[in-house]
Design an enzyme around this catalytic site. Structure first.
Site, mmCIF file in Angstrom:
data_model
loop_
_atom_site.group_PDB
_atom_site.id
_atom_site.type_symbol
_atom_site.label_atom_id
_atom_site.label_comp_id
_atom_site.label_asym_id
_atom_site.label_seq_id
_atom_site.Cartn_x
_atom_site.Cartn_y
_atom_site.Cartn_z
ATOM 1 N N LYS A 180 -0.865 -3.953 -3.326
ATOM 2 C CA LYS A 180 -2.170 -3.375 -2.959
ATOM 3 C C LYS A 180 -2.259 -1.981 -3.558
ATOM 4 C CE LYS A 180 -5.204 -2.045 0.872
ATOM 5 N NZ LYS A 180 -5.317 -0.609 0.522
ATOM 6 N N GLN A 192 -8.961 3.079 0.537
ATOM 7 C CA GLN A 192 -10.225 2.897 1.223
ATOM 8 C C GLN A 192 -10.545 4.096 2.122
ATOM 9 O OE1 GLN A 192 -7.897 0.269 1.104
ATOM 10 N NE2 GLN A 192 -9.108 -0.510 -0.594
ATOM 11 N N SER A 214 0.815 -1.207 0.000
ATOM 12 C CA SER A 214 0.000 0.000 0.000
ATOM 13 C C SER A 214 0.859 1.272 0.000
ATOM 14 C CB SER A 214 -0.948 -0.039 1.208
ATOM 15 O OG SER A 214 -1.949 0.930 1.112
#
Length: 501
Positions: free
Chosen positions: A356, A360, A331
């Site tokens: 990733k 979100q 991420s």
């Protein structure tokens, strides 16, 4: 006013949808350069059409048709609720039906990062975080419906016990986690300091599940560690980032400023095992290095509209930089690595990252429950999406093979002529510790027996040549000690070397 249960259901579903839309507007407004939410625009126009029934432009007719379709869909939900409520063989709780409907909608997305937490789960989750910051210390995600370790946190019980990226948790204290959502599983794993939890994990490359006992403890909150290393008369600054939280960019700036004042000749940024975190903090860190001629990151919404984020820096730093990463870098760590390479031209050392590539946002539903929903893809400065692919290093370096060995689980002693994965694991450990087992293919040969005897003799154990629980425990301790030695860190050595090549 007397409202039938099915209309209550319809109103509740509408409340869920409108509540999500309202939160979505706020998120869009907060993000620089983002466009107005299409969902919000549609709802607004629907209200206008209702107030002006005589307006029949083509665009508004299309919107009216869409609204009619949505109404039909909601009517279907209402009918299903009413049918179950009034006809099912047992009495059904309204709240459970609504909770199930919301969970079902998220399940259809087939996105492990979009999850729903009901009131009770959210309450327990917040309490477990706010009360003590205690647990095992590992970032987890859902991968192929399996609770999967992204990375253990530096210095945490999970790291100490030997949990590794991509371990899939099968059982917690003997109970299967199959069918549980991510947060239900997490709540089972968490607990008070000093208590023990036993995890059974499926580890890539290992034929049998591995059992790992972990003593829960306080989880370290510090996210930035820095030091210096002298190499051939040059001072190398090393900054390790273990996750990206609210204060990470501030801590990083302080560490970088001190290293620069001490006149370092080069910098290594280490994000190995960093599972990610706040999108805003990684941006602030990248602004320290990336000039304003290329974006530091791009964000793409559901319509393909891209928002690009830039720094206001005019030039690169006057010292060389390398970035260390591995399969536990995910991420925000991948944003940092990809941007430092594509926009900064800096080398990436280590192994391929986790993969990733989505962003979100937690969206409160107004009743204590929360949806964490994927809203965007993030893209590299060159527009690449690394989701499920990861970022490739420019200089690939693996650690010694004993870095990747597993905890020793001895139910029956390992002896001469045995042939299995456990023996193979022991052989890799012995070889890493300087004892030559003769082979590392899992066959317990005479050479392996001699190596075990030598290890036992030097560690105060009875030299039987068989691997029992005590010998296995001593082997684990010795390997952990070797892994922690700086001189055995091949990836760091190469990252430092690459600075001055």
């Amino acid at each position: 006013m007397n409202i039938k249960p099915r209309y209550v259901a319809l109103l509740m579903v509408l409340a869920v949808l409108l509540g999500a839309a309202g939160s979505y507007i706020g998120i869009e407004y907060f993000a620089k350069g983002a466009q107005e939410s299409p969902q919000t625009e549609s709802l607004a126009n629907a209200d206008q059409n209702a107030d002006n029934p005589g307006n029949t432009s083509g665009e508004e007719q299309n919107k009216a048709t869409e609204d009619q379709s949505e109404s039909a869909d909601l009517a279907k939900v209402e009918q299903a609720f009413s049918t179950i409520k009034e006809n099912y063989v047992s009495e059904v709780d309204n709240d459970k039906l609504i909770e199930g409907a919301v969970q079902g909608m998220l399940d259809t997305l087939e996105d492990p990062y979009s999850v729903y937490m009901d009131q009770e789960t959210m309450k327990q989750f917040n309490q477990s975080i706010e009360s003590s910051f205690q647990g095992i210390g590992a970032e987890v995600s859902m991968v192929n419906d399996k609770v999967t370790i992204v990375a253990p946190i530096k210095g945490s019980p999970a790291e100490e016990a030997g949990l590794k990226p991509n371990d899939q948790i099968l059982k917690v204290d003997g109970e299967s986690v199959e069918g549980l959502d991510l947060y239900e599983a997490v709540l089972k794993i968490r607990g008070e300091k000093g208590t023990e939890v036993t995890l059974q994990v499926d580890r890539p490359g290992v034929s049998e599940p591995v059992t790992i006992d972990i003593i829960r403890d306080d989880i370290p909150l510090e996210t930035v560690y820095s030091n210096t290393k002298e190499v051939d008369g040059k001072q190398v600054g090393i900054i390790e980032i273990t996750s990206f939280s609210e204060k990470t960019s501030e801590e990083f700036h302080e560490a970088l400023t001190k290293l620069e004042k001490d006149n370092m000749d080069g910098l290594v940024i280490d994000v190995r095992g960093n599972p990610g975190g706040l999108f805003t903090d990684v941006q602030e860190i990248l602004k320290e290095f990336i000039p304003d001629d290329k974006p530091i990151v791009q964000v793409e919404d559901r319509n393909g509209e891209k928002s690009r984020y830039f720094s206001d820096r005019k030039e690169k730093k006057d010292y060389p930089i390398t970035v260390l990463m591995d399969e536990g870098s995910a991420s925000a760590s991948e944003i940092l690595a990809a941007t430092m390479n594509e926009a900064g031209g800096y080398d990436l050392v280590g192994t391929q990252s986790f993969g990733k590539g989505t962003v979100q946002q937690a969206i409160p539903m107004g009743d204590g429950s929360t949806i964490k929903l994927t809203l965007y893809k993030w893209l590299t400065p060159n527009g690449n999406w690394v989701h499920e692919k990861g970022v490739e290093p420019t200089i690939e370096v693996k650690q010694p093979s004993y870095f990747y060995t597993n905890p020793v689980e001895i139910k029956e002693e390992l002896k001469y002529n045995d042939n299995n994965e456990k023996v193979k694991n022991i052989q890799k450990m012995l070889k890493g510790l300087g004892y030559e087992p003769g082979r590392t293919d899992g066959y317990f040969s005479q050479g392996t027996k001699s190596a075990v005897e030598a290890f036992q003799a030097e560690n105060g154990l009875e030299a039987t040549g068989d691997v029992d629980e005590k010998t296995g425990g001593k082997l684990e301790e010795a390997i952990v000690e070797e892994v922690r030695k700086e001189e055995n860190d091949r990836q760091m050595d190469k990252a430092v070397e690459a600075l001055f090549e």
